[in-house]
Design an enzyme around this catalytic site. Structure first.
Site, PDB file in Angstrom:
ATOM      1  N   SER A 136       0.839  -1.217   0.000  1.00 54.88           N
ATOM      2  CA  SER A 136       0.000   0.000   0.000  1.00 54.88           C
ATOM      3  C   SER A 136       0.864   1.253   0.000  1.00 54.88           C
ATOM      4  CB  SER A 136      -0.955   0.003   1.195  1.00 54.88           C
ATOM      5  OG  SER A 136      -0.268   0.245   2.409  1.00 54.88           O
TER       6      SER A 136
ATOM      7  N   HIS B 229       8.597   3.548   8.837  1.00 56.78           N
ATOM      8  CA  HIS B 229       8.324   2.736  10.025  1.00 56.78           C
ATOM      9  C   HIS B 229       7.099   3.305  10.736  1.00 56.78           C
ATOM     10  CE1 HIS B 229       9.253   0.058  13.389  1.00 56.78           C
ATOM     11  NE2 HIS B 229       8.960   1.067  14.193  1.00 56.78           N
TER      12      HIS B 229
ATOM     13  N   GLU C 244       1.352   7.284   6.962  1.00 55.77           N
ATOM     14  CA  GLU C 244       2.493   6.791   6.165  1.00 55.77           C
ATOM     15  C   GLU C 244       2.285   7.105   4.691  1.00 55.77           C
ATOM     16  OE1 GLU C 244       3.618   2.690   6.841  1.00 55.77           O
ATOM     17  OE2 GLU C 244       2.601   2.771   8.768  1.00 55.77           O
TER      18      GLU C 244
END
Ligand code: GRF
Length: 236
Positions: A18, A110, A180
């Protein structure tokens, strides 16, 4: 920016991809002004969703039969003229020979505010379980330059995600993943364009001035609000 001037990016992924998808969509939206092109997607799991996403966009893929083979990985990157490597959900350790060859040119995303809740074994739901177990009131996403230890390299960009009282690892993971998807593409673009870089002193030089960044966006902030704040912070 001409195709020749754009950074040639290799993405390493082990899972659904993704983050790869978010990067591809961001670069497509940037259009001719984009600073990077993804030219290769490689990973240790041939059937991973990331490979399917690459194939859909007619991007070359390479299965890393032996993820510990640093010479083979470097040969692949050299064959595609790779300038910048992005780890997007890649769960294997990158051989030191590759990390050294791409020092300052390899990024990882992360799902926590490193250096907290990072390191060996800290990936996926384990990260979010640890955040909740610790009673942290804020988590977030981090894009950092990769060195020879998991999740330790200098930080390129971060964005906070408030923890909610009724959060589960899954609900927190979902909110962090959305951030993210906003953070990684903008960090890749800023590094590719030279706005964010690792200096000879080993520190990150960036226009990202924490004092300017409106981290205090209200919980009602939309993805567009965060995207605009990140664009301003990274001087996109
Ligand atoms: C993300 O949570 C990222 O932080 C971690 O692995 C996950 C990748 O997800 N490194 P996807 O494969 O990009 O969907």
């Amino acid at each position: 920016m001409s195709a020749a001037a754009r950074a040639r990016v290799a993405v390493l992924a082990s899972g659904g991809g993704s983050n790869l998808g978010a990067l591809l969509a961001f670069l497509a939206e940037r259009g001719a002004g984009r600073a990077a092109d993804v030219v290769l997607v490689a990973g240790d799991r041939a059937g991973a969703g990331a490979f399917e996403r690459a194939a859909t966009c007619r991007i070359a893929t390479h299965h890393l039969a032996d993820p510990a083979d640093g010479a083979g990985m470097r040969a692949q990157f050299e064959a595609y003229g790779v300038d910048l490597v992005v780890l997007a959900g890649y769960l294997k350790h990158v051989p030191d020979a590759v990390t050294r060859a791409y020092a300052g040119r390899m990024l990882n995303v992360h799902p926590s505010l490193l250096p907290a809740f990072g390191g060996p074994g800290m990936y996926g739901a384990r990260v979010h379980r640890a955040v909740l177990a610790a009673g942290a009131c804020v988590s977030g996403a981090t894009v950092h330059f990769v060195d020879d230890a998991y999740d330790r390299g200098p930080i390129a960009a971060q964005w906070p995600v408030p923890v909610r009282a009724n959060d589960t690892p899954e609900s927190l993971a979902a909110r962090v993943l959305r951030v993210e998807h906003l953070l990684l593409p903008r960090a890749v673009e800023a590094v590719a364009a030279g706005r964010v870089r690792v200096g000879a002193d080993g520190r990150v030089h960036s226009p990202y001035e924490p004092a300017d960044v409106p981290f205090t966006l209200p919980p009602s902030a939309t993805d567009d609000d965060v995207a605009s704040a990140l664009d301003a912070a990274l001087r996109a």
